[in-house]
Write an enzyme that holds these catalytic residues in place. Structure first.
Site, PDB file in Angstrom:
ATOM      1  CG  ASN A  94      -2.308   0.545   0.881  1.00 16.02           C
ATOM      2  OD1 ASN A  94      -2.402   1.595   0.243  1.00 16.02           O
ATOM      3  ND2 ASN A  94      -3.363  -0.113   1.331  1.00 16.02           N
ATOM      4  CG  HIS A 131      23.653   6.649  10.430  1.00 15.31           C
ATOM      5  ND1 HIS A 131      24.371   7.063   9.335  1.00 15.31           N
ATOM      6  CD2 HIS A 131      22.345   6.705  10.057  1.00 15.31           C
ATOM      7  CE1 HIS A 131      23.554   7.373   8.354  1.00 15.31           C
ATOM      8  NE2 HIS A 131      22.307   7.162   8.766  1.00 15.31           N
ATOM      9  N   GLY A 171       0.140  -1.442   9.140  1.00 15.72           N
ATOM     10  CA  GLY A 171       0.442  -0.045   8.859  1.00 15.72           C
ATOM     11  C   GLY A 171       1.456   0.550   9.826  1.00 15.72           C
ATOM     12  CE  LYS A 229       9.418  -7.314  24.525  1.00 21.18           C
ATOM     13  NZ  LYS A 229       9.300  -7.111  25.991  1.00 21.18           N
ATOM     14  NE  ARG A 231      -3.890 -15.101  18.575  1.00 19.04           N
ATOM     15  CZ  ARG A 231      -4.302 -15.766  17.483  1.00 19.04           C
ATOM     16  NH1 ARG A 231      -3.831 -16.975  17.211  1.00 19.04           N
ATOM     17  NH2 ARG A 231      -5.175 -15.215  16.656  1.00 19.04           N
TER      18      ARG A 231
END
Length: 201
Positions: A83, A113, A140, A178, A181
């Site tokens: 998108n 950097h 998104g 993280k 599930r």
């Protein structure tokens, strides 16, 4: 080694020499043409990306506007869709598998950097590859940092910042991202939370 060779091998490098600067300029010109074509000129858009990107299948689409550094380090598989406002800093290789979807404002950053200002002020950069498996949906506003591998059949929740590898068959969210599930056959029944799909789709 040239600065380009250093860049591609994960060594510290400087990006503003003639070779790399000219390659980025070439990519900018191609991307400008891509982003300014009319929506009805899909064939021309695809033609530009096939020239710019390292490896693509015929069945892909990237909604303009799109940005990348070089293009030739990007490899995308079958049935890829991105998108709006995808940004890929492809100073190292970016490999995207089959059946991958990006929501708006996804950013893949292979480049970085040094933390200490002295090296950073000397324009030292580094780049490490990003690998994304098959059947992945990236939500998104997700940012993927250098050196990350995302496995197969993964969903990354919107707004996540991916700083560590994500194992296959999982849902991962957050900053830092993280795993919350695994994805199971039970998930086949639903399209959003507990809203059920029809038997056939």
């Amino acid at each position: 080694m040239t600065e380009k060779e250093k860049m591609l091998s994960g060594k510290p490098y400087k990006a503003f020499g003639e070779e790399l600067s000219s390659e980025r300029q070439y990519a900018k010109e191609m991307i400008f043409d891509y982003n300014t074509l009319r929506p009805s000129q899909g064939d021309k858009q695809k033609e530009i990306l096939k020239k710019l990107l390292g490896e693509v299948d015929n069945n892909f689409y990237i909604e303009p506007p799109f940005r990348c550094d070089y293009g030739y380090n990007i490899s995308i598989g079958e049935n890829f869709y991105s998108n709006y406002n995808c940004t890929i800093l492809d100073c190292a290789k970016v490999t995207i598998g089959n059946n991958v979807m990006f929501a708006p404002n996804v950013s893949l950053f292979t480049a970085g950097h040094p933390v200490h200002y002295e090296a950073r002020n000397a324009f030292i950069e580094y780049a490490f590859p990003i690998n994304i498996g098959d059947n992945v949906w990236i939500g998104g506003g997700v940012i993927v940092n250098p050196g990350i591998t995302i496995g197969d059949n993964v969903v990354i929740g919107s707004g996540s910042v991916v700083t560590k590898d994500i194992a296959s068959n999982s849902i991962a969210v957050g900053n830092p991202c993280k795993i919350i599930r695994g994805i199971t056959d039970e998930d086949k029944k639903y399209y959003f939370k507990k809203l059920k799909l029809n038997d056939k789709f």
